[in-house]
Design a protein around this motif. Structure first.
Motif: not given
Lengths: 271, 294
Positions: A187-193, A252-259
């Motif tokens: 949703r971040v990648a989509d610009g919703e969040m 390192p941060l995980r679960f923050t990148e959308y593939e």
């Protein structure tokens, strides 16, 4: 000397109790004697999430008012011998919490040898929330990537820097940690969040972790187990990372990148 | 206006003193000497005064001779100053120079430190002005301006007049009222301001180093400077000073106001202004936004 950590947010429903449960369990798993206290007088939830709701006899307010000792009120966790829960009262209200009363309980817990005292704050900025954060050394500010949550977190940060014991005494300020919960990289990648970077720019405090949105959280609370125990889930892994970072390790941060899933995955299932 | 060092009790009438010693701050012109030759000095003085017209007349003067090694002819110089209606009252010098000057009737003065401006503390919440109106000419100056300094450089020549030294009055430094109390130093806030927090700098400027979050308020009777994103509300000239301004390195406010004239920023500002360094000032009845450019 016990370290007092408040889990707070301002906004309701963002994951404070979920986090308090997993955070305290995580610390106990690392061998630290930990107690988690529910400050939400009248609307207690922590006992449900920890799975000990049938074992509550005495509560926090009973102890403050001298009606029970800490030993009688503390509930030992079934899975972790280092972990104890001090539930909130369901029948009283927040006026039963007094600064002196809370201070004494915290001191007694420290004397009992607890290394970490996790305070699960209620939502809002009233007595319950103020009491939970007043004596804190550290604060986990739980925030959803959503505008009203971010603003409320900002507000609570202002309150932490002005209305805590450390602030009043001019001591070193409470160490503030940002914990993003219910994060959906898609949703971040989509610009919703709001993205992680947006939130860091607004709040400007140290990020201790990102917990992805997950159905596992609901499953965990239904079972009365802190989410960190659900091995092989992303939520559990994320909480383990949070514990590690809190205790000083770099991860390192995980679960923050959308593939974006490949074509076949999109055709045949997967979100 | 001076700080009263005597107790505040009024003794009964018949015992009241005929006079009292208090303290005062004096603003004077500092005449800085760059040449020791009397003739040169007097000629330069004449030139300077004729250029300046009546501007410096009747002003108290302190002569700064720290740049001169040779002892100068004080009596002659002082006479010349007085001829031009300047009133020499003190000297800044050391050693023999100072002795000679004091012999001619001047008081040794330490230019020393500027008056220490009291640190500004945030005004209490209940004091925050609701909405100031544009004044009809009130407003003391935002800061106690530094005294006008005439660097009377010396050039040219003139004939030295050998006038006798003037009578040495041993009177203490005249209690000419030397201006108002210095305004408090600008208030500096060195932390982020969060939603719901409000700071009000009374009688002075406010400088914030850090972010001013949405929902935070920064208010000053003087100017407001934000070195960081300005996302909240900023109000300058809170008690009516229409010359106050708002400065920021990153403009993104909810609301800005100067001397009561306000504007809510509902839509994004022009690209040249949004999130860029900017200054806001009041021009007549409307707020002007100016980009500080690159």
């Amino acid at each position: 000397m016990a370290r007092i950590v408040v889990v707070t947010s301002g906004k309701g429903g963002v994951g404070k109790t979920t986090t308090s449960a997993s955070f305290s369990a995580g610390l106990a798993m690392q061998g630290h004697k930990t107690v988690v206290i529910d400050f939400d007088v009248g609307l207690r939830n922590l006992d449900l999430i920890m799975g000990c709701e049938r074992r509550v006899v005495y509560d926090f307010v009973n102890v403050i008012q001298g009606e029970a000792t800490l030993n009688q009120a503390l509930i030992r966790d079934k899975q972790l011998e280092n972990l104890f829960i001090l539930p909130a009262s369901q029948t009283r209200d927040k006026d039963a919490l007094t600064k002196e009363g809370v201070e004494k309980v915290l001191k007694d817990l420290a004397d009992m040898g607890f290394e970490y005292i996790v305070c699960d704050s209620p939502a809002g900025i009233e007595t319950g929330a103020l009491m939970a954060s007043y004596f804190a050394d550290d604060a986990l500010v739980v925030t959803n990537p959503e505008v009203s949550s971010v603003r409320d977190s900002d507000r609570i940060l202002g309150i932490l820097s002005a209305k805590s014991r450390r602030a009043e005494r001019g001591e070193e300020p409470i160490k503030e940690y940002l914990l993003l919960t219910r994060y959906s990289a898609k949703r971040v990648a989509d610009g919703e969040m709001l993205s992680l970077q947006d939130i860091e720019d607004i709040l400007r405090i140290k990020l201790v972790g990102v917990i992805p949105e997950s159905e596992s959280v609901l499953q965990a609370s239904n079972q009365g187990i802190p989410a960190i125990h659900l091995r092989d889930t992303d939520v559990a892994a994320a909480y383990q990372d949070v514990i590690a970072r809190y205790l000083g390790e770099e991860r390192p941060l995980r679960f923050t990148e959308y593939e974006k899933p490949g074509l076949f995955k999109r055709l045949f299932g997967g979100k | 206006m001076g700080t009263d060092k005597v107790s505040n009790e009024t003794p009964p009438r018949k015992n009241r003193l005929a006079l009292d010693f208090k303290s005062a701050t004096l603003y004077a012109i500092r005449v800085v000497l760059h040449d020791a030759d009397t003739a040169t000095l007097i000629d330069a003085l004449r030139k300077r005064m004729s250029d300046a017209g009546a501007f410096f007349e009747n002003e108290p003067v302190v002569v700064d001779a720290t740049g001169i090694d040779e002892v100068i002819d004080w009596p002659t110089l002082l006479a010349a100053l007085r001829e031009h209606r300047l009133h020499p009252v003190g000297v800044i010098a050391t050693g023999g120079q100072q002795e000679a000057a004091c012999g001619a009737g001047l008081v040794a003065v330490d230019a020393g430190n500027p008056p220490v401006r009291p640190a500004a503390t945030p005004a209490p919440d209940h004091d925050v002005p609701a909405a100031a109106t544009i004044p009809e000419n009130t407003g003391k100056p935002a800061d106690a301006g530094s005294p006008p300094q005439a660097g009377a450089a010396s050039d040219g020549g003139a004939d030295p007049s050998a006038l006798a030294a003037t009578g040495a009055e041993d009177a203490p430094v005249p209690e000419t009222s030397g201006g108002a109390q210095p305004a408090p130093a600008a208030m500096i806030i060195n932390r982020p301001l969060r939603s719901g927090q409000r700071v009000y700098a009374r009688d002075t400027d406010l400088i914030v180093i850090g972010v001013v979050s949405r929902g935070a308020e920064v208010i000053a009777d003087g100017n407001v400077h934000v070195y960081g994103p300005l996302r909240g509300k900023a109000m300058a000239g809170a008690r009516g000073d229409a010359s106050a301004r708002i400065f920021t390195t990153q403009l993104d406010p909810e609301l800005v106001a100067i001397a009561g004239v306000y504007r809510v920023i509902e839509t994004r500002l022009d690209a040249a202004l949004q999130n860029k360094p900017a200054i806001i000032h009041l021009s007549g009845d409307s707020l002007q936004f100016e980009s500080l450019g690159n």
